[in-house]
Design a protein around this motif. Structure first.
Motif, PDB file in Angstrom:
ATOM      1  N   ALA A  18      37.772  40.967  43.134  1.00 26.47           N
ATOM      2  CA  ALA A  18      38.035  40.629  41.733  1.00 26.47           C
ATOM      3  C   ALA A  18      36.875  39.851  41.119  1.00 26.47           C
ATOM      4  N   LEU A  19      36.301  38.933  41.880  1.00 20.23           N
ATOM      5  CA  LEU A  19      35.157  38.165  41.371  1.00 20.23           C
ATOM      6  C   LEU A  19      33.952  39.069  41.142  1.00 20.23           C
ATOM      7  N   ILE A  20      33.711  39.983  42.067  1.00 19.39           N
ATOM      8  CA  ILE A  20      32.610  40.931  41.891  1.00 19.39           C
ATOM      9  C   ILE A  20      32.852  41.771  40.641  1.00 19.39           C
ATOM     10  N   GLY A  21      34.091  42.245  40.472  1.00 20.14           N
ATOM     11  CA  GLY A  21      34.423  43.053  39.302  1.00 20.14           C
ATOM     12  C   GLY A  21      34.238  42.300  37.999  1.00 20.14           C
ATOM     13  N   GLU A  22      34.624  41.023  37.980  1.00 19.21           N
ATOM     14  CA  GLU A  22      34.450  40.222  36.762  1.00 19.21           C
ATOM     15  C   GLU A  22      32.975  40.112  36.395  1.00 19.21           C
ATOM     16  N   SER A  23      32.112  39.896  37.381  1.00 23.42           N
ATOM     17  CA  SER A  23      30.679  39.806  37.107  1.00 23.42           C
ATOM     18  C   SER A  23      30.156  41.125  36.547  1.00 23.42           C
ATOM     19  N   MET A  24      30.597  42.215  37.120  1.00 27.30           N
ATOM     20  CA  MET A  24      30.122  43.525  36.684  1.00 27.30           C
ATOM     21  C   MET A  24      30.581  43.840  35.276  1.00 27.30           C
ATOM     22  N   ARG A  25      31.843  43.569  35.005  1.00 27.93           N
ATOM     23  CA  ARG A  25      32.377  43.880  33.678  1.00 27.93           C
ATOM     24  C   ARG A  25      31.676  43.057  32.601  1.00 27.93           C
ATOM     25  N   THR A  26      31.343  41.813  32.921  1.00 27.31           N
ATOM     26  CA  THR A  26      30.633  40.967  31.968  1.00 27.31           C
ATOM     27  C   THR A  26      29.305  41.578  31.558  1.00 27.31           C
ATOM     28  N   LEU A  27      28.662  42.264  32.494  1.00 25.33           N
ATOM     29  CA  LEU A  27      27.338  42.834  32.243  1.00 25.33           C
ATOM     30  C   LEU A  27      27.394  44.267  31.723  1.00 25.33           C
ATOM     31  N   TRP A  42      34.242  41.297  56.635  1.00 22.31           N
ATOM     32  CA  TRP A  42      35.587  41.419  56.051  1.00 22.31           C
ATOM     33  C   TRP A  42      36.572  41.813  57.144  1.00 22.31           C
ATOM     34  N   GLY A  43      36.176  42.820  57.938  1.00 26.71           N
ATOM     35  CA  GLY A  43      37.049  43.265  59.008  1.00 26.71           C
ATOM     36  C   GLY A  43      37.314  42.161  60.013  1.00 26.71           C
ATOM     37  N   ALA A  44      36.301  41.381  60.344  1.00 25.90           N
ATOM     38  CA  ALA A  44      36.457  40.294  61.312  1.00 25.90           C
ATOM     39  C   ALA A  44      37.394  39.210  60.809  1.00 25.90           C
ATOM     40  N   SER A  45      37.536  39.090  59.498  1.00 27.85           N
ATOM     41  CA  SER A  45      38.438  38.073  58.939  1.00 27.85           C
ATOM     42  C   SER A  45      39.901  38.476  59.068  1.00 27.85           C
ATOM     43  N   PHE A  46      40.192  39.759  59.144  1.00 28.09           N
ATOM     44  CA  PHE A  46      41.575  40.255  59.142  1.00 28.09           C
ATOM     45  C   PHE A  46      42.361  39.615  57.979  1.00 28.09           C
ATOM     46  N   ASP A  47      41.720  39.531  56.820  1.00 26.66           N
ATOM     47  CA  ASP A  47      42.323  38.833  55.678  1.00 26.66           C
ATOM     48  C   ASP A  47      42.162  39.660  54.396  1.00 26.66           C
ATOM     49  N   PRO A  48      43.006  40.691  54.205  1.00 19.83           N
ATOM     50  CA  PRO A  48      42.883  41.512  52.993  1.00 19.83           C
ATOM     51  C   PRO A  48      43.043  40.721  51.704  1.00 19.83           C
ATOM     52  N   GLY A  49      43.894  39.703  51.712  1.00 21.45           N
ATOM     53  CA  GLY A  49      44.098  38.925  50.495  1.00 21.45           C
ATOM     54  C   GLY A  49      42.824  38.260  50.018  1.00 21.45           C
ATOM     55  N   LEU A  50      42.057  37.700  50.947  1.00 17.92           N
ATOM     56  CA  LEU A  50      40.807  37.054  50.573  1.00 17.92           C
ATOM     57  C   LEU A  50      39.769  38.088  50.145  1.00 17.92           C
ATOM     58  N   VAL A  51      39.770  39.248  50.770  1.00 17.07           N
ATOM     59  CA  VAL A  51      38.861  40.323  50.364  1.00 17.07           C
ATOM     60  C   VAL A  51      39.192  40.791  48.946  1.00 17.07           C
ATOM     61  N   ALA A  52      40.472  40.829  48.599  1.00 19.71           N
ATOM     62  CA  ALA A  52      40.858  41.191  47.227  1.00 19.71           C
ATOM     63  C   ALA A  52      40.351  40.156  46.229  1.00 19.71           C
ATOM     64  N   THR A  71      41.386  48.882  50.957  1.00 15.27           N
ATOM     65  CA  THR A  71      42.270  49.018  49.799  1.00 15.27           C
ATOM     66  C   THR A  71      42.364  47.706  49.031  1.00 15.27           C
ATOM     67  N   ALA A  72      42.365  46.597  49.741  1.00  9.52           N
ATOM     68  CA  ALA A  72      42.389  45.292  49.079  1.00  9.52           C
ATOM     69  C   ALA A  72      41.151  45.106  48.211  1.00  9.52           C
ATOM     70  N   TYR A  73      39.997  45.522  48.712  1.00 10.12           N
ATOM     71  CA  TYR A  73      38.773  45.432  47.912  1.00 10.12           C
ATOM     72  C   TYR A  73      38.899  46.291  46.652  1.00 10.12           C
ATOM     73  N   VAL A  74      39.397  47.508  46.816  1.00  8.50           N
ATOM     74  CA  VAL A  74      39.588  48.400  45.665  1.00  8.50           C
ATOM     75  C   VAL A  74      40.483  47.741  44.624  1.00  8.50           C
ATOM     76  N   GLN A  75      41.603  47.205  45.057  1.00  7.03           N
ATOM     77  CA  GLN A  75      42.546  46.587  44.123  1.00  7.03           C
ATOM     78  C   GLN A  75      41.923  45.383  43.431  1.00  7.03           C
ATOM     79  N   GLY A  76      41.134  44.599  44.170  1.00  9.81           N
ATOM     80  CA  GLY A  76      40.478  43.458  43.548  1.00  9.81           C
ATOM     81  C   GLY A  76      39.464  43.879  42.508  1.00  9.81           C
TER      82      GLY A  76
END
Length: 808
Positions: free
Chosen positions: A154-163, A140-150, A200-205
């Protein structure tokens, strides 16, 4: 937590710091609770433990002889269910059906009817069977892309909430200080601002999907001596405040995170799990955190058995609860009978339990677990945890994270490539693509005959698909670790007969000695494990052009491959455990379908003896004539090559800015090459004269920008003066007036060199072994002065922390 209706705790709040205000519903529940019911809400219960060691000293900490039924164990209620999906491979839909019924039983059969909060690991995706595996945080750090990490979060969160999962134990916001530490692959990088923005982007996602994120590990965990896990931390209060703390502050104040986990370590002799100055004074009273603090697994018991500051579990429980740990995980080793005994004996005020219980019930209320209809719906019957959306984001993030360290023109491979020798222990293994906290390496390692459950093309499989006309000859050559050289001869023959050889080396992630990197897998040497260096050198000696791909969880000292005087690989590509689509992403970059755009999120080390090292060092923290050792990294923070070239033009900055204001910086970036590519524009600064020593270069902000050949785009950075803040001699965080320098660069070393000490001493000090100056590829502007005006500004919660960037 605020409410119009409060629990009457006036007598308690006068003595108990950071006592929360309860909502009406939480207050009513608390008033009805027995002491045992309160304690039950402050612990987890770990289901399905079957010999899988996935936490430190897990076997030693396991409760002996516990054969009670789950109904008996939870008769007073329960706070958390620990890793319902992530302890052994279970069919997700079947497990969900069990969980829904178990939650209904808790509502039906316990006196208060409170469901359990379910938590899981989710550092590289939900750590469950059949769930998507994303790149490790270092990627994630190597990407320097917080938007993509967010997006990923969000996708990880959706999977978790479903379960029916409510809390994820991620992200890790520990700032890397020493790559010898085994948990480096769980970290984002060595710069606090990069760690803070990406984390922080991961948290928000994650939290956008209704799942609470957990910041790990508060505080200073990664500063352990010599990179040894759990070792003491000797950081001073300024390093704690200016390096370790900022990512947590950003995730709390800008990300709104709902949970924090303590560090196992001690700082200057005080274990964090027992320190109210950190867990209450700093975290809650200064930073304003109002969520739940959970214990890292067994951390409370460790106060007795490892730190030896408690005589028994009851004393350990009291220390932790007073400090500010609300929930004991993974199970109730200290917070049940031992803690209840301390209260009953009069040693501990019950109000400390109330403080934690209010926070836990408030979290359950926020998550909807106190609503009458919760879990009355049907459990999901068909669950897809690895959808095309998951795979698309995984592939994009993996591709953006790949760092090209050198290239003499051998890359990209020609589309008409003939015979390719694909060599190395990581060329055809799915495990090599995944980090320590992936389900495969964390759990399936204990179930070697169990299928992976998701598609994960290896580098060999992905390269074969990308180059269907090429003949690919695969030879393992060696193992990741060990000294077996039996495969060398086959590797040399394959390379000699090929048009190009690709050697894929690196790590095997695992826990506590089961691997070369990961939790508990610290190292004394930063050489590639085993005989992998020798394998690469033998292949290079055949005279066939060689590409070395490093699939690892930490950076290694590979000077021989980058700057060696003998023959060396024609290209080196660094891949930090890129996940399920990592093999495909590597093939994309090797073949030129994608131009590499990853940048080093931490310095590439020269040697183990040069550690700990970070680019955020003052003048005397780097090379100088007063020492014969050279800590200069092989490649600096932010470094990475592309298949095209970039130039910076028209750089301008504000002439002055107030210490409580912001400065502006603009730069035009041009793609001067022949291929489309992404440049990571990094804005650096330096405080010229300050009341304490400051770094020679400090990342202020950054932005990724995609450019077609010949295209130009102008970036405008708005930089809060607070980005120059530091802890002064009184440890107050301030911005001081005076001159700072600001420049744009492709990496941390692409800037004006530090002054030679010989010029200052008139030649009295001149080291004959001083390092030779080098020039690395990468655009940079001149460093321009900005004068910060006004009074010394005391930085507070209202000050902006984030640099904003607009692109025209």
């Amino acid at each position: 937590m605020t409410s119009d209706t409060s629990l009457d705790t006036s007598s308690a709040t006068e003595e108990i710091p950071a006592f929360p205000i309860a909502t009406e519903r939480v207050g009513e529940l608390l008033a009805r609770m027995t002491l045992e019911e309160k304690a039950a809400q402050l612990v987890g219960y770990w289901l399905d433990q079957g010999g899988e060691v996935v936490a430190p000293l897990q076997n030693e900490m396991a409760a002996a002889g516990r054969h009670d039924t789950l109904a008996e164990i939870t008769r007073e209620g329960i706070g958390h269910f620990t890793r319902v999906y992530g302890t052994r491979p279970v069919e997700p839909a079947q497990r969900a059906a069990w969980l829904w019924e178990e939650q209904r039983r808790l509502k039906r059969e316990t006196r208060l009817g409170i469901p359990a909060l379910v938590h899981e690991e989710c550092l590289t995706g939900l750590a469950a069977w059949k769930a998507a595996t994303f790149p490790t945080p270092l990627a994630w750090g190597a990407s320097f892309d917080p938007g993509l990490v967010a997006e990923m979060g969000a996708l990880i969160g959706e999977s978790m909430r479903t379960l029916g999962i409510h809390q994820g134990l991620a992200p890790v916001l520990d700032v890397v200080r020493d790559p010898r530490w085994g948990r480096v692959d769980e970290c984002i990088g060595e710069d606090p601002y990069l760690v803070g923005t990406v984390g922080t982007a991961y948290v928000q996602g994650l939290q956008s999907a209704g799942v609470h994120a957990t910041l790990k590990h508060f505080l200073g965990y990664s500063g352990s001596r010599a990179g040894r896990n759990h070792a003491p931390v000797s950081a001073g209060p300024r390093e704690v405040a200016d390096v370790f703390l900022p990512p947590f502050e950003m995730a709390i104040r800008d990300g709104g995170v709902r949970s924090v986990m303590n560090s196992y370590a001690e700082i200057d002799g005080v274990p964090v799990a027992s320190d109210p100055a950190l867990l209450t004074g700093l975290l809650r009273q200064r930073l304003g955190f109002d969520g739940v603090v959970v214990a890292d697994y067994f951390a409370i018991a460790f106060l007795e058995v490892m730190h030896a500051i408690a005589a028994d579990r009851g004393e350990a429980a009291e220390l932790a609860l007073r400090a500010g740990i609300d929930v004991e995980l993974p199970s109730g080793d200290a917070y049940l009978e031992p803690l209840v005994g301390r209260v009953r004996s009069g040693a501990l005020d019950e109000a400390y339990l109330d403080r934690a219980v209010i926070r836990v019930l408030a979290q359950k209320e926020q998550l909807g677990l106190l609503e009458p209809g919760v879990f009355e719906d049907d459990a999901p019957v068909a669950v897809d945890l690895d959808t095309p959306r998951h795979r698309s984001v995984a592939r994009r993030l993996a591709a953006e994270s790949l760092v090209l360290l050198s290239n003499d023109g051998v890359l990209p491979l020609a589309a008409t490539a003939g015979r390719i020798a694909l060599i190395g222990p990581n060329a055809d293994r799915t495990e090599a693509l995944q980090g320590c906290y992936s389900f495969a390496n964390h759990v399936l390692a204990h179930h070697p005959d169990h299928e992976l459950g998701i598609e994960m093309p290896t580098v060999r499989e992905a390269l074969a698909a990308a180059l269907p006309g090429a003949e690919i000859v695969h030879v393992r050559g060696s193992e990741v670790d060990g000294d077996d050289r039996a495969g060398f001869a086959d590797a040399e023959r394959a390379a000699a007969d090929a048009d190009v050889a690709i050697v894929v080396v690196g790590d095997q992630a695992g826990l506590f000695g089961r691997g070369t990197v990961g939790e508990g897998n610290d190292v004394e040497s930063l050489d590639l494990p085993g005989v992998q260096r020798e394998l690469v050198e033998r292949v290079v000696a055949t005279g066939t052009p060689v590409v070395m791909v490093v699939l690892s969880g930490r950076p290694y000292a590979i000077d021989w491959a980058l700057d060696g005087v003998q023959d060396r690989p024609g290209a080196v590509l660094q891949a930090f455990f890129p996940g399920e689509e990592g093999g495909t992403a590597i093939a994309d970059v090797l073949t030129g379908a994608v131009s590499p755009s990853g940048r080093l999120p931490l310095s590439l080390p020269r040697s183990a003896g040069a550690q700990p090292y970070g680019y955020l060092h003052p003048t005397l923290g780097g090379p100088s004539d007063v020492t014969s050792t050279d800590p200069t990294p092989l490649r600096p923070f932010g470094f990475g090559l592309s298949y095209t070239t970039f130039a910076y033009e028209g750089f301008a900055v504000s002439a002055e800015a107030r210490t409580d204001g912001a400065l502006l910086a603009t730069v035009t970036v041009a793609n001067t090459g022949t291929a489309r590519g992404a440049e990571v524009v990094q804005l650096y600064g330096r405080d010229v004269v300050a009341s304490v020593t400051r770094p020679v270069a400090q990342l202020l902000g950054y932005a990724r920008v995609e450019l077609d050949p010949g295209q130009r785009r102008t970036l405008r950075f708005t930089v809060p003066a607070a980005r120059f803040a530091f802890s002064d001699r009184t440890l107050a965080r301030v911005v001081e007036p005076g001159e700072v320098r600001v420049w744009a660069a492709a990496h941390a070393e692409a800037s004006t060199p530090a002054p030679e000490i010989g010029a200052v001493t008139g030649g009295a000090i001149s080291n004959e072994r001083a390092r030779a100056r080098r020039t690395l590829p990468g655009a940079a502007t001149a460093a321009l002065p900005v004068v910060l005006t006004g009074e010394v500004h005391a930085v507070g919660a209202a000050d902006a922390r984030l640099v904003t960037v607009s692109v025209a």
